[in-house]
Every structure is written in structure tokens, then in C-alpha cells.
Motif scaffolding. Structure first.
Motif, PDB file in Angstrom:
ATOM      1  N   ALA A 152     -11.516  76.653 -10.304  1.00  0.00           N
ATOM      2  CA  ALA A 152     -10.921  77.255  -9.131  1.00  0.00           C
ATOM      3  C   ALA A 152      -9.826  76.335  -8.642  1.00  0.00           C
ATOM      4  O   ALA A 152      -9.676  75.215  -9.130  1.00  0.00           O
ATOM      5  N   PRO A 153      -9.021  76.783  -7.685  1.00  0.00           N
ATOM      6  CA  PRO A 153      -8.012  75.874  -7.138  1.00  0.00           C
ATOM      7  C   PRO A 153      -8.658  74.586  -6.632  1.00  0.00           C
ATOM      8  O   PRO A 153      -9.641  74.622  -5.910  1.00  0.00           O
ATOM      9  N   GLU A 154      -8.120  73.457  -7.052  1.00  0.00           N
ATOM     10  CA  GLU A 154      -8.578  72.148  -6.592  1.00  0.00           C
ATOM     11  C   GLU A 154     -10.044  71.881  -6.889  1.00  0.00           C
ATOM     12  O   GLU A 154     -10.775  71.378  -6.056  1.00  0.00           O
ATOM     13  N   GLY A 155     -10.515  72.225  -8.076  1.00  0.00           N
ATOM     14  CA  GLY A 155     -11.872  71.819  -8.411  1.00  0.00           C
ATOM     15  C   GLY A 155     -12.666  72.846  -9.175  1.00  0.00           C
ATOM     16  O   GLY A 155     -12.145  73.828  -9.686  1.00  0.00           O
ATOM     17  N   LEU A 156     -13.973  72.614  -9.243  1.00  0.00           N
ATOM     18  CA  LEU A 156     -14.892  73.449  -9.992  1.00  0.00           C
ATOM     19  C   LEU A 156     -15.490  74.510  -9.084  1.00  0.00           C
ATOM     20  O   LEU A 156     -15.945  74.216  -7.979  1.00  0.00           O
ATOM     21  N   LEU A 157     -15.471  75.762  -9.509  1.00  0.00           N
ATOM     22  CA  LEU A 157     -16.097  76.829  -8.735  1.00  0.00           C
ATOM     23  C   LEU A 157     -17.615  76.658  -8.761  1.00  0.00           C
ATOM     24  O   LEU A 157     -18.207  76.392  -9.801  1.00  0.00           O
ATOM     25  N   ILE A 158     -18.242  76.790  -7.597  1.00  0.00           N
ATOM     26  CA  ILE A 158     -19.683  76.565  -7.468  1.00  0.00           C
ATOM     27  C   ILE A 158     -20.411  77.869  -7.172  1.00  0.00           C
ATOM     28  O   ILE A 158     -21.394  78.211  -7.814  1.00  0.00           O
ATOM     29  N   GLY A 159     -19.992  78.594  -6.169  1.00  0.00           N
ATOM     30  CA  GLY A 159     -20.503  79.931  -5.881  1.00  0.00           C
ATOM     31  C   GLY A 159     -21.819  79.962  -5.135  1.00  0.00           C
ATOM     32  O   GLY A 159     -21.973  80.670  -4.152  1.00  0.00           O
ATOM     33  N   GLY A 160     -22.789  79.204  -5.575  1.00  0.00           N
ATOM     34  CA  GLY A 160     -24.113  79.209  -4.973  1.00  0.00           C
ATOM     35  C   GLY A 160     -25.107  78.621  -5.942  1.00  0.00           C
ATOM     36  O   GLY A 160     -24.741  78.029  -6.961  1.00  0.00           O
ATOM     37  N   GLY A 161     -26.399  78.789  -5.640  1.00  0.00           N
ATOM     38  CA  GLY A 161     -27.426  78.271  -6.519  1.00  0.00           C
ATOM     39  C   GLY A 161     -28.671  77.870  -5.754  1.00  0.00           C
ATOM     40  O   GLY A 161     -28.853  78.237  -4.584  1.00  0.00           O
ATOM     41  N   TRP A 162     -29.546  77.107  -6.421  1.00  0.00           N
ATOM     42  CA  TRP A 162     -30.790  76.637  -5.807  1.00  0.00           C
ATOM     43  C   TRP A 162     -30.570  75.214  -5.327  1.00  0.00           C
ATOM     44  O   TRP A 162     -30.212  74.324  -6.102  1.00  0.00           O
ATOM     45  N   ILE A 163     -30.804  74.991  -4.034  1.00  0.00           N
ATOM     46  CA  ILE A 163     -30.600  73.671  -3.438  1.00  0.00           C
ATOM     47  C   ILE A 163     -31.916  73.201  -2.836  1.00  0.00           C
ATOM     48  O   ILE A 163     -32.628  73.967  -2.178  1.00  0.00           O
TER      49      ILE A 163
END
Length: 435
Positions: A76-87
């Protein structure tokens, strides 16, 4: 998937406080946070996470949903797309304390602060950024809430006995080295989230994380990477070797004891990753680098490996958890003996906190410099160090104090609440930590 540019806004701590106020106003679970350096970003905030206690084997797993069809490692612009997940987190496995053995939850969307200072809304679903979330980013006008912690210094004699017992075990050949720890305890008034927001803003740890639920809260101010997985590549960056920040960092590389600690743990990490890695792929990419952390200098090394596609996150954790740097060598013997040398269970300390995204991969810290908040107003902070045959018990105790110093000296916010019940008859600053 959906990504929206929000633009400039508040700091990570300011936005986290604004998200907490939003969650309270809408009767939602509290936000969660990763700040410092995670997935190439300066911060990753989940506006609301229903973080529940769970089995350690269920932690960091991704449910079998359409999210798995999302292309992995999308940029993604300026980095890695994360989107969401288990935290969430998994506690150290050899003894329970006040918090559950594991806790966390799923989020379909996150706010990402890139390294240029721009905020992004990212969703694993095709959903727009809620207006009140964008407002929390752009105008986080929430004033800090007061908090106070009153700490009690651990039992120095008990720690000395543990160090002496460890050195005796090394002499017998039971272990080559092991990590011997102790725990500060205390009481808190105010919100754990406000403590985390203040502490992260003041100390700038690289792998900070906050997760809370009905079971309590975790405020991790860690500088250490346990595991980072991108596709078929996994890395681990163990820390061993410590000096106060006002000392000459060159002394770390010149210290036989500190270098021996680090090199032995690097070999242990190589062995752990080698259990699941493609044969011949385990390699040391960075050895004995001197790096600053809140209040101290550390020696840091990095081990990398290639994983077959069949290796799951559960497989990787089975091979490498608990982290090598907080156990000892050989790991099985060290873990067995540590339980005898330490008078209190470690709890979450020496476990791990982090995020598993179906898009960006897995990133976990080592839960050191981590404050645990129970539901009764109690707090705990574990500290420790690696013991070798050359260890001096007094120096090892001082190392524990040096590591705790940046946190236990943060006894209150700038807006101070009233005293905690335990401190009403105590001096204003009950803990004095030497440097």
C-alpha cells in the motif's frame, strides 16, 4: 479489501485515547494498539477488539473465512497493507498468574500510521471508515486521564538465591545459561490504557502493544522481536546483553559474559527455527549489533529461515515458544529449573503479544518490559537477565533494576489522581530504583 487515506492527525497515543472514548460512548469493547515499528508502520490501532480469554493453541489463528482469499503481502502507499487480523497475547507457559493463559480477538479493520505521519483506514471487508473513527484520528481532542501506580521492589535475596542456584546448575552441566527473573508488584488508580499511552509516548519502545478485556489489560513496552513471518520467510531477533543507557555501548561488545549470552541464545534460536524450517535455510543475518532501548543498551542478533508452505502459525509457535532469549540453553532443562529458582510464576512476562494478519503476515514481540493489570487493581512487571558461569549476583540484580527503571519511575501521569489504597499512608514516591 478497502483502503482509505485519512491524512495527518494526532499521535498514536492521542488517537488511541480518542478511540477509547469513542468505544466507551458507543458501549463497544476497547481499542487495541501496536506502536513503534510493526509491519513497517509507526502504529497499528484497532478501534475496538472483543479480546476474550482463549486457549493458547487458539491464539493467533485466522478463521477460515473469505479473508483468506485476500492476496498476501499486498503493498500500500508508504508500507505494507495490514487490513486486520487476530491481536492478543500468549502468556509464558510454565505457570499461571492473575491473567488468562491467552487472550485476544479478531478485527476486520485497523488504522495504520505510516512512517511519513499519514493515517490510513484499512479493512479486510469492503467497508468505509466510520465518520467518528476518522474524527478520532483528525481531531483527537481527548485530554489525558490521570493514573497512578505505586510499586513495591522485589525480594533481592530471593533473586540472589536463584542466580546462585543457576550458577551451580551450570557448574554441574545441567544448563549452559538460563534467564532468572523477578517481579515488581503494585497497585493502580486510573486506566491501563492511559498508562500505556503515556509510557509509549515517553519511552518510545519499538515493539509496544496494548490489549484489554474483561479479564484485565496488557501494556507491553517491549523492544524485542520474537517472530516476524512474511510468506515463507521467518526472522527472530533475540536480545541478550544489557548496559545502562549512560554507559559506553562499546563495553557490550567487549564483554565476554554479554557476548557469550547472546551467541548461545542465537544458537538456540537457530535450533528452534530449524525444527520447522526448510533444511539448510537457517542463517544468522545480523550478529551482536548494539542497539538502544528505553533506559538501556542491548546486544541484538537476527536469525532468519525459510518455511515450507505446510508450516502453520501453530507449528511455528510449537517449535519456538517460549522465546529462546527468556529461557536458556538447553531450553527444556532450563525451563524445568527456572520454575524451581523463581518464587513467583512469570504470568504474561516472557510470553508474546502481537498480530497475525491474513494480508501482512505475523509479527510478535517478546513480552518483556510488560505491565500486567488484573481486575482488582493489581499490577505486575517482570524483569530478569541471562545467567552464565561468569555472572555476579549483584550485577545481575542491578541489571534487573536498569531494565525496570524506565517503567517503574513512571509512577503517575502529569494529571495526578488521588492515591491508591495502598499508598494513602506511603511517601509520594515509594520506589527508588538505582541507576
Amino acid at each position: 479489501m478497502r483502503i482509505e487515506r485519512i491524512g495527518p492527525g494526532g499521535s498514536a497515543s492521542e488517537v488511541l485515547r480518542a478511540l477509547a472514548r469513542r468505544a466507551r460512548g458507543r458501549h463497544l469493547p476497547p481499542p487495541a494498539a501496536l506502536t513503534g515499528t510493526w509491519f513497517g508502520a509507526a502504529a497499528v490501532l484497532a478501534p475496538s477488539v472483543a479480546a476474550a480469554s482463549c486457549s493458547p493453541t487458539a491464539a493467533f489463528t485466522i478463521p477460515p473465512t473469505p479473508h483468506e482469499t485476500v492476496p498476501r503481502e499486498t503493498t500500500a502507499p508508504e508500507g505494507l497493507l495490514i487490513g486486520g487480523g487476530w491481536i492478543g497475547y500468549v502468556a509464558y507457559p510454565d505457570g499461571a498468574d492473575a491473567l488468562p493463559a491467552a487472550a485476544g480477538g479478531w478485527t476486520d479493520h485497523v488504522l495504520r500510521l505510516d512512517t511519513s505521519g499519514c493515517w490510513w483506514f484499512e479493512s479486510l471487508r469492503d467497508e468505509p471508515c466510520p465518520d467518528d473513527v476518522a474524527l478520532a484520528v483528525r481531531r483527537p481532542d481527548t485530554a489525558p486521564e490521570p493514573w497512578r501506580i505505586d510499586w513495591t521492589v522485589p525480594d533481592r535475596d530471593a533473586h540472589r538465591r536463584g542466580v546462585d542456584d543457576c550458577r551451580a546448575a551450570i557448574t554441574r552441566g545441567d544448563v549452559y545459561q538460563a534467564c532468572v527473573c523477578t517481579r515488581f508488584r503494585g497497585t493502580v488508580t486510573g486506566s491501563p490504557l492511559d498508562f500505556f499511552a503515556d509510557a509509549a509516548a515517553r519511552t518510545h519502545p519499538t515493539r509496544a502493544a496494548f490489549v484489554a478485556g474483561p479479564w484485565g489489560a496488557v501494556a507491553s513496552l517491549s523492544p524485542e522481536v520474537f517472530l516476524s513471518r512474511r510468506g515463507d520467510t521467518v526472522t527472530s531477533s533475540p536480545i541478550k546483553g544489557t548496559l545502562p543507557l549512560d554507559a559506553d555501548p562499546a563495553l557490550l561488545r567487549a564483554s565476554v559474559k554479554d557476548v557469550a549470552e547472546n551467541v548461545m541464545i542465537v544458537d538456540l534460536v537457530r535450533n528452534d527455527l530449524g525444527r520447522v524450517a526448510t533444511p539448510g535455510s537457517v542463517r544468522v543475518t545480523d550478529l551482536l549489533r548494539v542497539a538502544p532501548a528505553p533506559g538501556v543498551w542491548h546486544l541484538v542478533s537476527t536469525v532468519a529461515a525459510t518455511l515450507p508452505d505446510t508450516v502453520t502459525t501453530t507449528d511455528l509457535l510449537d517449535a519456538a515458544f517460549p522465546p529462546a532469549s527468556v529461557t536458556g540453553c538447553p531450553k527444556h532443562s532450563a525451563r524445568h529449573l527456572i520454575a524451581q529458582w523463581e518464587p513467583q510464576p512469570r504470568g504474561l512476562f516472557c510470553g508474546t503479544v502481537g498480530l497475525h494478519s491474513p494480508v501482512a503476515g505475523l509479527e510478535l514481540n517478546v513480552a518483556i518490559r510488560t505491565v500486567e493489570f488484573d481486575t482488582a487493581g493489581g499490577v505486575a512487571l517482570g524483569v530478569g537477565g541471562g545467567i552464565t558461569i561468569d555472572s555476579d549476583p549483584d550485577a545481575e540484580w542491578q541489571e534487573c533494576l536498569d531494565k525496570a527503571h524506565s517503567l517503574v519511575t513512571l509512577t503517575a501521569s502529569s494529571t495526578r489522581p488521588g492515591p491508591t489504597p495502598a499508598s494513602r499512608n506511603a511517601p509520594a514516591d515509594p520506589v527508588s530504583v538505582p541507576t
